[in-house]
Design an enzyme around this catalytic site. Structure first.
Site: not given
Length: 459
Positions: A322, A349-350, A353, A391, A393, A433, A435
């Site tokens: 999201g 990742c998120l 952000q 991964n 967007g 990521h 991992e």
């Protein structure tokens, strides 16, 4: 003659300039083109940039019906049992597998992933919520599925698109075919698609909205499918972390898988880490346990008190799906309190952000995103390049970082931000990521970096 939306965007200097001048993402500009309309709230900015009057902006030509979906029933190619329909009406025909769709097929952002292995981990990665995955590697399903190679209890992706038909699995670890596994989870796939053409389309024009249809009766209403895809609002402004996070706190002590015994249990942890679950993958938690951490997982909606009452040695901010700006509405105030506590923080990742937002930066929507296990990232401190698994967007706007926060990593694909650190504080994050499940293990050392931070006395 009325001016078209494309002409207006070109007068503004192209999609990137139009997005900047109106304060939206390039994905929103793409939707203007799809809908043949610019929301009226942007007209003053558009008028100032182009010199067009309000009358000019109101006089758009009506959208013409797509010839594929107008009037006559669609001509279904021989052997086709499923279709992916994009928001502009473009159909990609193929053969369905997995679960049949009902009246409402899965809608989502059509993206592509370049990973050559690990399709089961990819499909169960919660960061793929709201997305239909196009696999650029043609051979998907050939090693079947098993109970160990999942990153969450259920499939997160809305559907999948592949080139070759799903073959019978050939691997000693396989417990179930991909076909049967998808059917059991109610997820639809389509094979026989020209995935190269679809990937090029996404690369050049951005990730479109799309819908999958694999009806049991073989009937297709392309006009209705296009309408549903075009009406999908897109990921901008969408908070999906609430949908994939855990419902309550739990402990984790399972370590990473290794030959021949598989995973083990963490017996002698040296540090206690609270992991905030915005859509955490299991292998991230396994990496923390392997690094010597006792892990307590808390939901995305946890308060600062919920996190800090565990007296953690460090706080980990997980990946997730999201729009970070939407999730940040309730997470950023919490993270600012955690930052004030002085506890070491590591985000990915998120989580990266959201940490950037909490530190005062901004995020934006990427045109096509980064998804796959071959993404080159440079560490600016050492000059070394790591091949990473990614991964996402959305990205952090490096130019918006405030004083006291520095860029640590950059993408060698497009120069976008891949990492930040707070100067003089035990706080850092990366966009990728570490991992790497699936993917290379170049970045596993970041878990040890986090551990070293926790070993230092709190200032």
């Amino acid at each position: 003659m009325p001016i078209s939306i494309d002409q207006i965007i070109e007068r503004m200097g192209g999609p990137d300039a139009a997005a900047r001048l109106t304060g939206v993402g390039t994905e929103a500009v793409r939707k203007w083109r799809q809908s043949r309309a610019i929301p009226s709230r942007h007209w003053p900015a558009v008028s100032a940039a182009t010199g067009l009057s309000m009358t000019d902006l109101q006089a758009h030509p009506p959208e013409q019906p797509n010839p594929t979906t107008a009037g006559t029933p669609p001509s279904i190619p021989a052997g086709a049992t499923a279709v992916l329909v994009l928001a502009d009406g473009t159909p990609f025909w193929g053969r369905g597998f997995g679960a049949h769709t009902q009246a409402d097929g899965p809608v989502g952002e059509v993206c592509f992933s370049t990973g050559m292995t690990g399709y089961q981990e990819t499909l169960t990665d919660p960061s793929f919520a709201g997305q239909i995955i196009t696999f650029t590697f043609p051979h998907i399903g050939n090693v079947g599925t098993n109970h160990a190679d999942i990153e969450a209890a259920s499939i997160a992706a809305s559907g999948l698109v592949v080139k070759q038909d799903i073959s019978e699995p050939s691997n000693w670890r396989s417990a179930q075919s991909l076909q049967a596994w998808l059917r059991a989870q109610g997820v639809t796939g389509i094979s026989g698609v020209d995935t190269r053409a679809l990937t090029i389309r996404i690369r050049d024009a951005g990730a479109p909205a799309g819908i999958l249809a694999f009806p049991a009766d073989g009937g297709f209403d392309l006009a209705a499918l296009q309408a549903r895809a075009a009406a999908w609002p897109g990921l901008e402004g969408m908070d999906l972390a609430r949908e994939v996070t855990c419902l309550q706190s739990y402990s984790w002590d399972e370590t990473t898988w290794s030959w021949p015994g598989g995973s083990a249990r963490q017996q002698s942890p040296n540090h206690h880490v609270v992991a905030v679950d915005y859509g955490a993958k299991r292998n991230i938690l396994r990496c923390l346990a392997t690094a010597g951490c006792r892990v307590t997982v808390v939901p995305a909606t946890a308060t600062a008190d919920d996190i800090l009452r565990h007296r953690p040695d460090g706080v980990f901010l997980s990946n997730g799906p999201g729009d970070p700006a939407a999730t940040g509405i309730y997470t950023v105030p919490v993270l600012r309190q955690v930052l004030d506590s002085g506890v070491p923080i590591f985000g990915i990742c998120l989580g990266h952000q959201l940490l950037a937002l909490a530190l005062g930066a901004r995020t934006y929507k990427l045109t096509r995103g980064h998804r796959g296990a071959n993404q080159p990232v440079q560490d600016l401190a050492t000059g070394k390049v790591e091949i990473t698994s990614q991964n996402h967007g959305f990205a952090v706007d490096a130019e918006s970082l405030p004083t006291g926060v520095k860029v640590t990593h950059v993408s060698l694909f497009d120069g976008s931000n891949e990492g930040i650190a707070a100067v003089g504080r035990p706080v850092f994050s990366v966009q990728y990521h570490p991992e790497a499940s699936p993917g290379p293990s170049d970045s596993h050392h970041l878990f040890q970096r986090f551990v070293e931070m926790m070993r230092q006395p709190v200032a």
